[in-house]
Design a protein around this motif. Structure first.
Motif, PDB file in Angstrom:
ATOM      1  N   UNK A  97       0.861  -1.182   0.000  1.00 20.30           N
ATOM      2  CA  UNK A  97       0.000   0.000   0.000  1.00 20.30           C
ATOM      3  C   UNK A  97       0.895   1.228   0.000  1.00 20.30           C
ATOM      4  N   UNK A  98       0.808   1.994  -1.064  1.00 17.13           N
ATOM      5  CA  UNK A  98       1.595   3.202  -1.315  1.00 17.13           C
ATOM      6  C   UNK A  98       3.062   2.876  -1.604  1.00 17.13           C
ATOM      7  N   UNK A  99       3.681   3.800  -2.349  1.00 15.96           N
ATOM      8  CA  UNK A  99       5.066   3.601  -2.783  1.00 15.96           C
ATOM      9  C   UNK A  99       6.024   4.617  -2.193  1.00 15.96           C
ATOM     10  N   UNK A 100       5.484   5.691  -1.610  1.00 14.97           N
ATOM     11  CA  UNK A 100       6.334   6.806  -1.255  1.00 14.97           C
ATOM     12  C   UNK A 100       6.698   7.605  -2.492  1.00 14.97           C
ATOM     13  N   UNK A 101       7.634   8.533  -2.337  1.00 16.44           N
ATOM     14  CA  UNK A 101       8.094   9.347  -3.457  1.00 16.44           C
ATOM     15  C   UNK A 101       8.908   8.490  -4.422  1.00 16.44           C
ATOM     16  N   UNK A 102       9.361   9.102  -5.506  1.00 17.15           N
ATOM     17  CA  UNK A 102      10.215   8.377  -6.456  1.00 17.15           C
ATOM     18  C   UNK A 102      11.467   7.868  -5.764  1.00 17.15           C
TER      19      UNK A 102
ATOM     20  N   UNK B 283      -3.876   8.319  -1.518  1.00 14.35           N
ATOM     21  CA  UNK B 283      -4.318   9.443  -2.346  1.00 14.35           C
ATOM     22  C   UNK B 283      -3.251   9.816  -3.373  1.00 14.35           C
ATOM     23  N   UNK B 284      -3.697  10.495  -4.399  1.00 14.95           N
ATOM     24  CA  UNK B 284      -2.917  10.691  -5.609  1.00 14.95           C
ATOM     25  C   UNK B 284      -2.004  11.918  -5.563  1.00 14.95           C
ATOM     26  N   UNK B 285      -1.091  11.943  -4.580  1.00 14.31           N
ATOM     27  CA  UNK B 285      -0.066  12.978  -4.497  1.00 14.31           C
ATOM     28  C   UNK B 285       1.308  12.321  -4.564  1.00 14.31           C
ATOM     29  N   UNK B 286       2.304  13.074  -5.045  1.00 12.91           N
ATOM     30  CA  UNK B 286       3.622  12.506  -5.331  1.00 12.91           C
ATOM     31  C   UNK B 286       4.328  11.954  -4.106  1.00 12.91           C
ATOM     32  N   UNK B 287       4.027  12.475  -2.911  1.00 14.04           N
ATOM     33  CA  UNK B 287       4.721  11.978  -1.730  1.00 14.04           C
ATOM     34  C   UNK B 287       4.286  10.568  -1.352  1.00 14.04           C
ATOM     35  N   UNK B 288       3.144  10.118  -1.871  1.00 11.75           N
ATOM     36  CA  UNK B 288       2.644   8.785  -1.531  1.00 11.75           C
ATOM     37  C   UNK B 288       2.621   7.819  -2.719  1.00 11.75           C
ATOM     38  N   UNK B 289       2.459   8.341  -3.932  1.00 17.14           N
ATOM     39  CA  UNK B 289       2.394   7.448  -5.100  1.00 17.14           C
ATOM     40  C   UNK B 289       3.367   7.871  -6.202  1.00 17.14           C
ATOM     41  N   UNK B 290       4.267   8.801  -5.900  1.00 15.77           N
ATOM     42  CA  UNK B 290       5.227   9.237  -6.907  1.00 15.77           C
ATOM     43  C   UNK B 290       6.200   8.156  -7.328  1.00 15.77           C
ATOM     44  N   UNK B 291       6.315   7.090  -6.527  1.00 14.05           N
ATOM     45  CA  UNK B 291       7.218   5.990  -6.865  1.00 14.05           C
ATOM     46  C   UNK B 291       6.535   4.796  -7.499  1.00 14.05           C
ATOM     47  N   UNK B 292       5.262   4.926  -7.883  1.00 11.29           N
ATOM     48  CA  UNK B 292       4.549   3.778  -8.459  1.00 11.29           C
ATOM     49  C   UNK B 292       5.230   3.243  -9.715  1.00 11.29           C
ATOM     50  N   UNK B 293       5.637   4.161 -10.591  1.00  8.82           N
ATOM     51  CA  UNK B 293       6.288   3.713 -11.832  1.00  8.82           C
ATOM     52  C   UNK B 293       7.526   2.887 -11.508  1.00  8.82           C
ATOM     53  N   UNK B 294       8.334   3.370 -10.553  1.00 11.27           N
ATOM     54  CA  UNK B 294       9.559   2.660 -10.188  1.00 11.27           C
ATOM     55  C   UNK B 294       9.238   1.284  -9.594  1.00 11.27           C
ATOM     56  N   UNK B 295       8.251   1.229  -8.719  1.00 11.48           N
ATOM     57  CA  UNK B 295       7.875  -0.052  -8.127  1.00 11.48           C
ATOM     58  C   UNK B 295       7.400  -1.020  -9.204  1.00 11.48           C
TER      59      UNK B 295
END
Length: 301
Positions: free
Chosen positions: A82-87, A114-126
């Motif tokens: 759940x969530x990725x953190x930042x990039x 929620x859809x802000x970079x501090x919580x899902x900004x690392x989705x692409x990397x994950x």
């Protein structure tokens, strides 16, 4: 309510080895209890500051940084994040999963708050490093796919774009309908307000024959860009209040939040009692009070 399998919603993942019972048991036995995290991290700490992972309860682990939570729920058929953190924070998350003795390639799904970079900004990397599909709310799906902010986000215009995630690996869930991933079940709860697509997640974790309801409640703070007025958006405010009411009513033994300090996580760790301190109902009441203060301030202006 029966859970909904999402296997058909995204491109299939290649088979991965099961996580053995011995590996799961070793992680439970050897994971830190949070003491190292509490020593390394201060309240409202830096978002990308590296921190040790630790076990919360059962097969639920905190794998985030000092300032941003990411939660891993482990199972023999695969794991859910759940969530990725930042990039940059996503690198810490994947490293922490390995530290626990698990393989990031065994991730079978990533859920979002929620859809802000501090919580899902690392989705692409994950996703690039695990192949795991992503499950989010209908409102957040376009944000994650494009990397651009939602035009109805109270904070619209405040954040830099995120790395876009291919549409083929992102699926929208239905809030209120439990979903099954790798034989693990999670219930998404719509809690908009901080963003239009914000979600709270609820699941059950067990150990020694005792099961507890774990809730990862979204940030839910009434923060906005300078020119945004919540009072100009009555429908949005009502949806905000409705989400807070849903959160307050949840069965909630253990409360976690995307910003650890929002729910007093460090105090809970130091007390060695996850059921101490702030509850879901208290958290919802606190967030509602902040919203009401914001509305009163706008009315006064």
């Amino acid at each position: 309510m029966a859970s909904l399998s999402l296997a058909a919603c995204v491109a299939p993942q290649p088979p991965v080895p099961r996580t053995s019972a011995a590996t799961l048991e070793a992680a439970r036995a050897n994971a830190d209890d949070g003491s190292a995290w509490a020593q390394e991290c201060a309240d409202w700490d830096e978002w990308d500051k590296r921190a040790q992972p630790f076990r919360v309860y059962g097969d639920t682990y905190h794998v985030g940084t000092c300032g941003i939570s990411a939660v891993l729920v482990a199972g023999p058929e695969g794991h859910v994040l759940i969530d990725s953190g930042t990039r940059n924070g996503a690198r810490v998350v994947l490293s922490n999963i390995r530290t626990l003795g698990f393989q990031p390639q065994n991730l079978r799904g990533v859920l979002t708050s929620h859809e802000h970079f501090d919580h899902v900004g690392g989705l692409w990397w994950v996703h690039q490093n695990t192949g795991a599909p992503i499950y989010t709310s209908p409102e957040a799906l376009e944000v994650i796919e494009s990397g651009e902010e939602h035009p109805e986000d109270p904070q619209f215009g405040m954040h830099d774009p995120m790395h876009p995630v291919p549409r083929a690996v992102v699926s929208a869930i239905t809030p209120g309908t439990p979903i099954g991933i790798a034989e693990l079940t999670f219930t998404p709860v719509a809690t908009p307000g901080h963003t239009p697509g914000a979600l709270t997640w609820q699941w059950e974790s067990c150990e020694a024959g005792y099961c507890k309801s774990v809730v990862y409640a979204d940030s839910l703070s009434a923060i906005s860009a300078d020119k945004y007025r919540f009072t100009d958006h009555p429908d949005y405010v009502q949806a905000f209040r409705d989400g807070l009411a849903r959160l307050a009513a949840l069965d909630c033994d253990i409360l976690l939040t995307p910003h650890p300090s929002a729910s007093g996580m460090r105090d809970k760790v130091l007390a060695s009692d996850w059921q101490s301190g702030m509850t879901c109902a208290a958290y919802a009441a606190d967030r509602l009070a902040v919203l009401e203060e914001r509305l009163a301030m706008e009315a006064a202006q």
